[in-house]
Scaffold this active site. Structure first.
Site, mmCIF file in Angstrom:
data_model
loop_
_atom_site.group_PDB
_atom_site.id
_atom_site.type_symbol
_atom_site.label_atom_id
_atom_site.label_comp_id
_atom_site.label_asym_id
_atom_site.label_seq_id
_atom_site.Cartn_x
_atom_site.Cartn_y
_atom_site.Cartn_z
ATOM 1 N N LYS A 247 0.859 -1.192 0.000
ATOM 2 C CA LYS A 247 0.000 0.000 0.000
ATOM 3 C C LYS A 247 0.891 1.236 0.000
ATOM 4 C CE LYS A 247 -4.002 2.197 2.032
ATOM 5 N NZ LYS A 247 -3.510 3.514 1.567
ATOM 6 N N LYS A 420 -7.722 -3.446 3.659
ATOM 7 C CA LYS A 420 -6.432 -2.803 3.890
ATOM 8 C C LYS A 420 -5.941 -3.054 5.301
ATOM 9 C CE LYS A 420 -8.457 1.771 4.857
ATOM 10 N NZ LYS A 420 -8.477 3.181 4.460
#
Length: 565
Positions: A247, A420
């Site tokens: 990420k 996430k």
């Protein structure tokens, strides 16, 4: 439809705060609309002449519109100014001074064409031409019709409903209730043009309009968003076999490319704003892709020219300002990490699985230094996710994104398809994720902050179409950021709370602002609170960064906050 009929509908919408009643009224509008005017009506109801992703603006301010009102009404600028100081709304001022004006039975199509002409005027002398067109238009409208047209011109037609309300209304107009709203919403998310959708439904019916909806080149789609889960164990349990990707702390962009046509590359933010000008590097995209047309999902990240390392989000976002993009491109070059493909050579790919799309993506992008297909690893065990997550943290990245390998590309944040993981899993003393909150208002500063005009600001999160209060924030900002925030909020100042706000009287800020600015917030923990309308609040909240790349619709929901507890 006559403009007089439209203004009567607008009157009814303005008088109610009930979402259900608004949906019923809007359903009536859709039913009454002729096939050739349905899209036009939807744009006008949203206070625009084009869909949200099309950056067409009228380019007029209060002073210019007031000049046109003076010419059209014969009332002096001083008299209008006095009325404006009392009413605070030029639409209401026009209604007060022009009661005998107009009277023509104008068609909605003519009004739309007139507004489009005003928006299209540009170049030398354009402001005077705009004034003349506005003066002429006001002279053909009744006082009530002109009230709404003035608000449209100034971007102030705020009736308290969103595109979601229009989708509910479309469902009601077709089947009598909201039973097909989910299907219509999916079609809208793939092609977020409410005018196009309503027009299509009017022409072929809702079933055919929704069947086989796919990505359209040159029209941004709503991007797929990651949900939240607390632990890697939960991820494996809910998602099974997954792909783990890094990420990046950059800005999300959607890239549209065609080798032939009147444009080559267009880019859009996650909230559908075109920002092609920000990325001059992408003019060379045709050299590094093996395709005639593509739609790519990517993260643009700035690179430090001296160290070669990726720079923080705020440095990347310096590209937001049009006037110095070329200078910033030299100082902070970009690397584009591509992680998905939604369209290739005339074929929409969103119905294909993650693995299938990845194979297509790998073949479509040639090896090069600046447009890179990001790495991923297929895993089945929680400990593997945790290990890869820590590896990315150690590299200075935000963590990882975990993706279900058989998942289609589904717009929005639905199910456990993408999740996430940020910060260190199991860390103490702070939440394991940040919250994207909406600024609702601010409080005057004391001491040094009195000079900034702001000491703390009130933020909230989404609960359906409402925004509920979550916390006040006064830390995490430098002096320069306080000044930057005050300048941004001054442009959004409102005379009263937005209709979407749910707030206790003890939290009323000194200054209200429109719900348009999103900030990323960190905190130590979430606590139960009877004062904040979210039912919870944050302990030791602090600003992480401004999220200019996110819309209010992409802010965190109260359900997502409660999942962090």
């Amino acid at each position: 439809m006559k403009v007089s009929t439209l203004s009567e509908y607008l009157d009814r919408l303005e008088r109610t705060q009930s979402r259900n009643e608004m949906s019923q009224i809007l359903a009536e509008v859709i039913r009454e609309a002729e096939k050739g005017e349905a899209s036009v009506l939807m744009y006008l109801l949203m206070g625009r002449v084009r869909p949200l992703f099309d950056p067409v603006e009228f380019g007029v301010a209060d002073k210019q519109v007031m000049k046109a009102m003076v010419r059209a009404s014969g009332v002096t600028e001083e008299a209008l100014g006095a009325q404006y100081r009392v009413l605070g709304d030029l639409g209401l001022v026009w209604f007060a001074v022009a009661k005998s004006a107009g009277g023509e039975k104008m068609e909605v199509i003519f009004l739309y064409e007139s507004l489009s002409q005003i928006a299209a005027e540009s170049g030398g002398g354009s402001q005077e031409r705009k004034l003349m067109l506005i003066e002429e238009l006001l002279g053909k409208l009744t006082a009530n019709e002109g009230k709404y047209v003035i608000r449209i011109l100034l971007g102030k037609l705020r009736l308290g409903f969103s595109d979601k309300t229009l989708i509910d209304a479309l469902s009601i107009s077709e089947v009598g209730d909201k039973g097909i709203a989910d299907k219509l919403e999916y079609a809208y998310q793939v092609r977020p043009d409410i005018g196009f959708l309503v027009q299509k439904v009017k022409e072929v019916g809702w079933k055919r309009a929704c069947e086989g909806v796919g990505v359209a080149l040159g029209t941004p789609m709503m991007v797929m968003l990651a949900a939240r889960l607390k632990t890697a164990g939960e991820m494996v349990k809910k998602m099974g076999s997954v792909a783990v990707e890094p990420k990046f702390d950059g800005t999300r962009i959607q890239i549209h490319f065609q080798r032939r046509g009147d444009w080559k590359v267009k880019t859009y933010t996650r909230n559908l704003e075109e920002n092609t000008y920000s990325f001059p590097e992408l003019t060379k995209l045709g050299d590094v892709v093996d395709a005639d047309s593509l739609v790519l999902d990517a993260e643009a990240v700035g690179v430090d020219t001296k160290t070669g390392k990726l720079v923080p989000f705020q440095m990347t976002m310096t590209r937001k300002r049009k006037h110095d993009v070329a200078e910033q491109a030299g100082k902070v070059p970009m690397v584009f990490y591509v992680f998905d493909v939604m369209y290739k050579d005339g074929v929409s790919l969103i119905d294909k699985s993650y693995e299938e799309r990845r194979k297509i993506l790998t073949k479509a992008v040639k090896k090069n230094d600046w447009l890179r297909v990001d790495e991923y690893k297929l895993v089945t065990k929680a400990e593997e996710i945790t290990k890869l997550h820590q590896l990315q943290i150690d590299k200075g990245l935000e963590g990882v994104i975990v993706k279900k390998i058989d998942s289609q590309y589904v717009p929005g944040r639905t199910g456990w398809r993408w999740v996430k993981m940020k910060e260190a899993e199991g860390s103490t003393g702070k939440l394991s994720d940040t919250i994207d909150a909406v600024i609702m208002g601010f409080y005057s500063g004391k001491g040094k902050r009195a000079g900034f005009g702001i000491g703390k600001f009130l933020v909230g999160v989404r609960r359906g179409e409402q925004i509920v209060t979550l916390t006040k924030i006064g830390t995490g900002l430098s002096d320069e950021q306080f000044k930057q925030l005050k300048n941004a909020l001054d442009k959004l100042v409102a005379t009263k709370a937005d209709e979407s706000y749910v707030i206790d009287k003890t939290l009323v800020p000194d200054v209200w602002v429109e719900p348009k600015l999103v900030v990323e917030v960190a905190a130590d923990e979430i606590t139960i609170s009877p004062t904040y309308s979210a039912g919870v609040s944050l302990r030791f909240p602090r600003l992480v960064k401004f999220r200019d790349d996110k819309s209010v619709q992409q802010a965190t929901t109260i359900d997502e906050v409660k999942q962090m507890i």
